[in-house]
Scaffold this motif. Structure first.
Motif, PDB file in Angstrom:
ATOM      1  N   GLN A  37     -13.846 -23.788  89.815  1.00  0.00           N
ATOM      2  CA  GLN A  37     -14.850 -22.750  90.042  1.00  0.00           C
ATOM      3  C   GLN A  37     -14.637 -21.514  89.171  1.00  0.00           C
ATOM      4  OE1 GLN A  37     -16.425 -21.893  94.016  1.00  0.00           O
ATOM      5  NE2 GLN A  37     -14.848 -23.227  94.866  1.00  0.00           N
ATOM      6  N   ILE A  38     -13.636 -21.520  88.285  1.00  0.00           N
ATOM      7  CA  ILE A  38     -13.365 -20.301  87.519  1.00  0.00           C
ATOM      8  C   ILE A  38     -13.560 -20.473  86.018  1.00  0.00           C
ATOM      9  CG2 ILE A  38     -11.782 -19.463  89.289  1.00  0.00           C
ATOM     10  CD1 ILE A  38      -9.467 -20.124  87.378  1.00  0.00           C
ATOM     11  N   GLY A  39     -13.887 -21.660  85.566  1.00  0.00           N
ATOM     12  CA  GLY A  39     -14.253 -21.863  84.178  1.00  0.00           C
ATOM     13  C   GLY A  39     -13.195 -21.436  83.187  1.00  0.00           C
ATOM     14  N   ALA A  40     -13.634 -20.671  82.184  1.00  0.00           N
ATOM     15  CA  ALA A  40     -12.754 -20.271  81.086  1.00  0.00           C
ATOM     16  C   ALA A  40     -11.629 -19.345  81.528  1.00  0.00           C
ATOM     17  CB  ALA A  40     -13.566 -19.604  79.983  1.00  0.00           C
ATOM     18  N   ALA A  41     -11.681 -18.832  82.757  1.00  0.00           N
ATOM     19  CA  ALA A  41     -10.574 -18.029  83.265  1.00  0.00           C
ATOM     20  C   ALA A  41      -9.307 -18.870  83.401  1.00  0.00           C
ATOM     21  CB  ALA A  41     -10.927 -17.385  84.599  1.00  0.00           C
ATOM     22  N   ASN A  42      -9.454 -20.198  83.362  1.00  0.00           N
ATOM     23  CA  ASN A  42      -8.283 -21.066  83.338  1.00  0.00           C
ATOM     24  C   ASN A  42      -7.447 -20.850  82.077  1.00  0.00           C
ATOM     25  OD1 ASN A  42      -8.260 -23.123  85.689  1.00  0.00           O
ATOM     26  ND2 ASN A  42     -10.402 -23.152  85.030  1.00  0.00           N
ATOM     27  N   ASN A  43      -8.046 -20.238  81.056  1.00  0.00           N
ATOM     28  CA  ASN A  43      -7.322 -19.986  79.807  1.00  0.00           C
ATOM     29  C   ASN A  43      -6.426 -18.752  79.882  1.00  0.00           C
ATOM     30  OD1 ASN A  43      -8.432 -22.233  78.522  1.00  0.00           O
ATOM     31  ND2 ASN A  43     -10.232 -21.077  77.843  1.00  0.00           N
ATOM     32  N   LEU A  44      -6.481 -18.034  80.998  1.00  0.00           N
ATOM     33  CA  LEU A  44      -5.585 -16.905  81.196  1.00  0.00           C
ATOM     34  C   LEU A  44      -4.213 -17.411  81.624  1.00  0.00           C
ATOM     35  CD1 LEU A  44      -7.996 -14.610  83.246  1.00  0.00           C
ATOM     36  CD2 LEU A  44      -7.306 -14.275  80.862  1.00  0.00           C
ATOM     37  N   GLY A 226     -26.732 -15.181  68.888  1.00  0.00           N
ATOM     38  CA  GLY A 226     -27.518 -16.394  68.751  1.00  0.00           C
ATOM     39  C   GLY A 226     -26.734 -17.551  69.350  1.00  0.00           C
ATOM     40  N   LEU A 227     -27.396 -18.691  69.505  1.00  0.00           N
ATOM     41  CA  LEU A 227     -26.763 -19.846  70.149  1.00  0.00           C
ATOM     42  C   LEU A 227     -25.556 -20.363  69.375  1.00  0.00           C
ATOM     43  CD1 LEU A 227     -29.741 -21.956  71.532  1.00  0.00           C
ATOM     44  CD2 LEU A 227     -27.733 -21.209  72.812  1.00  0.00           C
ATOM     45  N   ALA A 228     -25.659 -20.436  68.066  1.00  0.00           N
ATOM     46  CA  ALA A 228     -24.549 -20.981  67.274  1.00  0.00           C
ATOM     47  C   ALA A 228     -23.313 -20.101  67.401  1.00  0.00           C
ATOM     48  CB  ALA A 228     -24.963 -21.120  65.810  1.00  0.00           C
ATOM     49  N   ALA A 229     -23.502 -18.797  67.358  1.00  0.00           N
ATOM     50  CA  ALA A 229     -22.375 -17.872  67.492  1.00  0.00           C
ATOM     51  C   ALA A 229     -21.752 -17.978  68.883  1.00  0.00           C
ATOM     52  CB  ALA A 229     -22.831 -16.448  67.221  1.00  0.00           C
ATOM     53  N   ALA A 230     -22.603 -18.088  69.916  1.00  0.00           N
ATOM     54  CA  ALA A 230     -22.100 -18.216  71.287  1.00  0.00           C
ATOM     55  C   ALA A 230     -21.305 -19.505  71.458  1.00  0.00           C
ATOM     56  CB  ALA A 230     -23.269 -18.173  72.271  1.00  0.00           C
ATOM     57  N   ALA A 231     -21.824 -20.597  70.906  1.00  0.00           N
ATOM     58  CA  ALA A 231     -21.128 -21.882  71.013  1.00  0.00           C
ATOM     59  C   ALA A 231     -19.762 -21.821  70.329  1.00  0.00           C
ATOM     60  CB  ALA A 231     -21.980 -22.994  70.403  1.00  0.00           C
ATOM     61  N   TRP A 232     -19.696 -21.150  69.192  1.00  0.00           N
ATOM     62  CA  TRP A 232     -18.432 -21.041  68.474  1.00  0.00           C
ATOM     63  C   TRP A 232     -17.413 -20.245  69.287  1.00  0.00           C
ATOM     64  CZ3 TRP A 232     -15.538 -16.967  66.554  1.00  0.00           C
ATOM     65  CH2 TRP A 232     -14.477 -17.327  65.706  1.00  0.00           C
ATOM     66  N   LEU A 233     -17.843 -19.143  69.890  1.00  0.00           N
ATOM     67  CA  LEU A 233     -16.938 -18.346  70.713  1.00  0.00           C
ATOM     68  C   LEU A 233     -16.400 -19.170  71.880  1.00  0.00           C
ATOM     69  CD1 LEU A 233     -18.853 -14.943  70.760  1.00  0.00           C
ATOM     70  CD2 LEU A 233     -16.589 -15.343  69.762  1.00  0.00           C
ATOM     71  N   ALA A 234     -17.280 -19.927  72.515  1.00  0.00           N
ATOM     72  CA  ALA A 234     -16.840 -20.779  73.621  1.00  0.00           C
ATOM     73  C   ALA A 234     -15.818 -21.805  73.144  1.00  0.00           C
ATOM     74  CB  ALA A 234     -18.034 -21.471  74.255  1.00  0.00           C
ATOM     75  N   ALA A 240     -14.333 -14.398  78.246  1.00  0.00           N
ATOM     76  CA  ALA A 240     -15.583 -13.673  78.458  1.00  0.00           C
ATOM     77  C   ALA A 240     -16.082 -13.104  77.137  1.00  0.00           C
ATOM     78  CB  ALA A 240     -15.394 -12.550  79.475  1.00  0.00           C
ATOM     79  N   VAL A 241     -17.393 -12.913  77.069  1.00  0.00           N
ATOM     80  CA  VAL A 241     -18.025 -12.276  75.917  1.00  0.00           C
ATOM     81  C   VAL A 241     -18.905 -11.147  76.448  1.00  0.00           C
ATOM     82  CG1 VAL A 241     -19.485 -12.552  73.891  1.00  0.00           C
ATOM     83  CG2 VAL A 241     -18.079 -14.479  74.678  1.00  0.00           C
ATOM     84  N   GLU A 269     -22.636 -24.124  80.685  1.00  0.00           N
ATOM     85  CA  GLU A 269     -22.081 -25.196  79.864  1.00  0.00           C
ATOM     86  C   GLU A 269     -20.595 -25.028  79.591  1.00  0.00           C
ATOM     87  OE1 GLU A 269     -23.026 -27.282  75.527  1.00  0.00           O
ATOM     88  OE2 GLU A 269     -24.592 -26.157  76.570  1.00  0.00           O
ATOM     89  N   ASN A 270     -20.131 -23.783  79.497  1.00  0.00           N
ATOM     90  CA  ASN A 270     -18.743 -23.556  79.090  1.00  0.00           C
ATOM     91  C   ASN A 270     -17.908 -22.729  80.067  1.00  0.00           C
ATOM     92  OD1 ASN A 270     -18.460 -24.701  76.203  1.00  0.00           O
ATOM     93  ND2 ASN A 270     -20.423 -23.594  76.140  1.00  0.00           N
ATOM     94  N   GLY A 271     -18.513 -22.191  81.107  1.00  0.00           N
ATOM     95  CA  GLY A 271     -17.743 -21.413  82.077  1.00  0.00           C
ATOM     96  C   GLY A 271     -17.209 -20.113  81.520  1.00  0.00           C
ATOM     97  N   VAL A 272     -17.877 -19.573  80.488  1.00  0.00           N
ATOM     98  CA  VAL A 272     -17.462 -18.311  79.865  1.00  0.00           C
ATOM     99  C   VAL A 272     -18.256 -17.172  80.504  1.00  0.00           C
ATOM    100  CG1 VAL A 272     -17.378 -16.983  77.731  1.00  0.00           C
ATOM    101  CG2 VAL A 272     -16.862 -19.431  77.695  1.00  0.00           C
ATOM    102  N   TYR A 273     -17.563 -16.163  81.003  1.00  0.00           N
ATOM    103  CA  TYR A 273     -18.219 -15.049  81.686  1.00  0.00           C
ATOM    104  C   TYR A 273     -18.924 -14.133  80.690  1.00  0.00           C
ATOM    105  CZ  TYR A 273     -15.435 -16.677  85.556  1.00  0.00           C
ATOM    106  OH  TYR A 273     -14.876 -17.474  86.533  1.00  0.00           O
ATOM    107  N   ILE A 274     -19.972 -13.477  81.169  1.00  0.00           N
ATOM    108  CA  ILE A 274     -20.746 -12.553  80.351  1.00  0.00           C
ATOM    109  C   ILE A 274     -20.596 -11.145  80.906  1.00  0.00           C
ATOM    110  CG2 ILE A 274     -23.109 -11.871  79.733  1.00  0.00           C
ATOM    111  CD1 ILE A 274     -23.792 -14.843  79.527  1.00  0.00           C
TER     112      ILE A 274
END
Length: 314
Positions: A37-44, A226-234, A240-241, A269-274
Motif C-alpha cells: 500500500q505504500i508504493g515507491a516509499a518502499n525505496n526508502l 510530460g508523460l515520457a519525463a514522468a515515466a523516466w523519473l518513475a 515522489a515528484v 502505475e508506479n506508486g510514486v507520490y505527487i
C-alpha cells in the motif's frame, strides 16, 4: 437484422471495456507484492536517510509549504476555511477561579488545497488504482479502506531540485509548456547531480509566483511534466515528484482529451507520490540542488491527500 447488429455492437463495447480493465490491472500490479500500500516509499531506507543527512553543510532550513487561506486559489470546487470560537465566553465571560480563557478552531474544507501530497488512491484508470485496487472494494464516503494517507511512512531522504525555468532562461515557464526528458537531463547536468533511487525530485517552474498576482492565469493552465519525463523519473525509483504548480503536469495535457495522465502514470502505475504547490523559489534562488528532504504528513485515516509543509535542510 437490426437486433443482431445491436447485440454485436454491445458485445464489442463490453469486450473493449473488459480489455481496458485487464490492461489497467496489468499496469497497476505492484512489484512490491499484492498487499503493498505504500508504493515507491518502499525505496526508502535507513541508508538513504543517512546519506541525505550528510548533504547538510550550512544548516539552513527551507519551508516548502505555502500559506493557505480562504483566498487561496485551488482546483475547483476545492477550498478551505478556518472558523475560530471562544466557547462559553460570550459577553467577555471567563472560566474557572483563575478567569481562564481559550480559543478553538474548526477546519472546513478540502485536503487538496495549497501545498499537498497526493496519495495512491487519488487517480486511477477505469476505477482501478495502485496495485489493482478497485474502487468498489476500498473507496467509501467515510474514507478509503486501503491506500489512505495514513499509510505513507515518514520521508527523510535526498531531495533534488531541477530548475527547468533556469535552463530555459526565464523566471517562469509558459502555461502548457511540456517538460521533456531532455529538459530533465539538462537540468541534472546544470545542477551537477543525477536522480537516484529513493530521491524526492522537485521541479522549479516559477509558476507559483502568480498566486496573489494573477490567480486566474495560475488556475487555468500550467507548465508541467510530460508523460515520457514522468515515466523516466518513475523508472529511476524516485519516491515522489513535486513542483511549484497546482497539478504537476502540463495543462492542457499533451493529449487534450486525457484526464491527468501523468497522475495516473505516477500514482496508479508506479506508486510514486505527487507533491503540488511546493515552494521552490528559495531553493532555486540559493541554487540548492541537493538537500535533506523531510515530510511527515498528518495521518488522517482514509484521506486521499493531505495539506503539508515539507522541509528542506541544506
Amino acid at each position: 437484422m437490426q437486433k443482431s447488429k445491436i447485440l454485436i455492437a454491445a458485445s464489442v463495447i463490453l469486450g473493449m471495456a473488459c480489455a481496458n480493465a485487464v490492461h489497467a490491472e496489468d499496469r497497476f500490479a505492484s512489484k512490491f507484492g499484492p498487499d503493498d500500500q505504500i508504493g515507491a516509499a518502499n525505496n526508502l531506507s535507513a541508508e538513504t536517510t543517512l546519506a541525505a543527512i550528510k548533504l547538510i553543510s550550512t544548516g539552513k532550513v527551507y519551508s516548502l509549504g505555502m500559506e493557505i487561506s480562504r483566498e487561496t486559489p485551488a482546483f475547483a470546487p476545492r477550498g478551505v476555511a478556518v472558523t475560530v470560537f471562544s466557547p462559553s465566553q460570550s459577553g467577555n465571560k471567563t472560566i474557572g477561579s483563575n478567569s481562564g480563557t481559550y480559543n478553538d478552531d474548526m477546519f472546513t474544507g478540502w485536503l487538496g488545497v495549497g501545498t499537498q501530497i497526493d496519495g495512491l488512491g487519488h487517480l486511477g484508470d477505469h476505477h482501478t488504482y495502485y496495485n489493482n485496487n478497485h474502487a468498489e472494494d476500498f473507496v467509501m464516503a467515510t474514507g478509503l479502506t486501503k491506500l489512505g494517507i495514513e499509510n505513507v511512512p515518514p520521508i527523510a531522504t535526498r531531495g533534488v531540485l531541477l530548475d527547468i525555468a533556469a535552463i530555459k532562461g526565464t523566471d517562469r515557464l509558459d502555461g502548457g509548456y511540456v517538460i521533456t526528458l531532455d529538459d530533465l537531463t539538462k537540468a541534472q547536468k546544470a545542477a551537477g547531480t543525477e536522480i537516484r533511487k529513493g530521491d524526492v525530485v522537485l521541479i522549479h517552474t516559477g509558476w507559483l509566483d502568480l498566486v496573489g498576482k494573477d490567480d486566474g492565469l495560475y488556475g487555468r493552465t500550467e507548465p508541467g511534466l510530460g508523460l515520457a519525463a514522468a515515466a523516466w523519473l518513475a523508472d529511476q525509483g524516485v519516491v515522489a515528484v513535486g513542483a511549484d504548480t497546482w497539478g504537476l503536469e502540463a495543462v492542457p495535457h499533451e493529449d487534450p482529451n486525457a484526464f491527468f495522465p501523468v497522475h495516473v502514470k505516477l500514482l496508479a502505475e508506479n506508486g510514486v507520490y505527487i507533491l503540488e504547490n511546493i515552494v521552490t523559489r528559495d531553493l532555486a534562488a540559493d541554487r540548492a540542488h541537493e538537500f535533506l528532504f523531510v515530510l511527515g504528513q498528518a495521518k488522517l485515516k482514509g484521506a486521499v491527500q493531505m495539506i503539508i509543509n515539507p522541509v528542506a535542510v541544506r
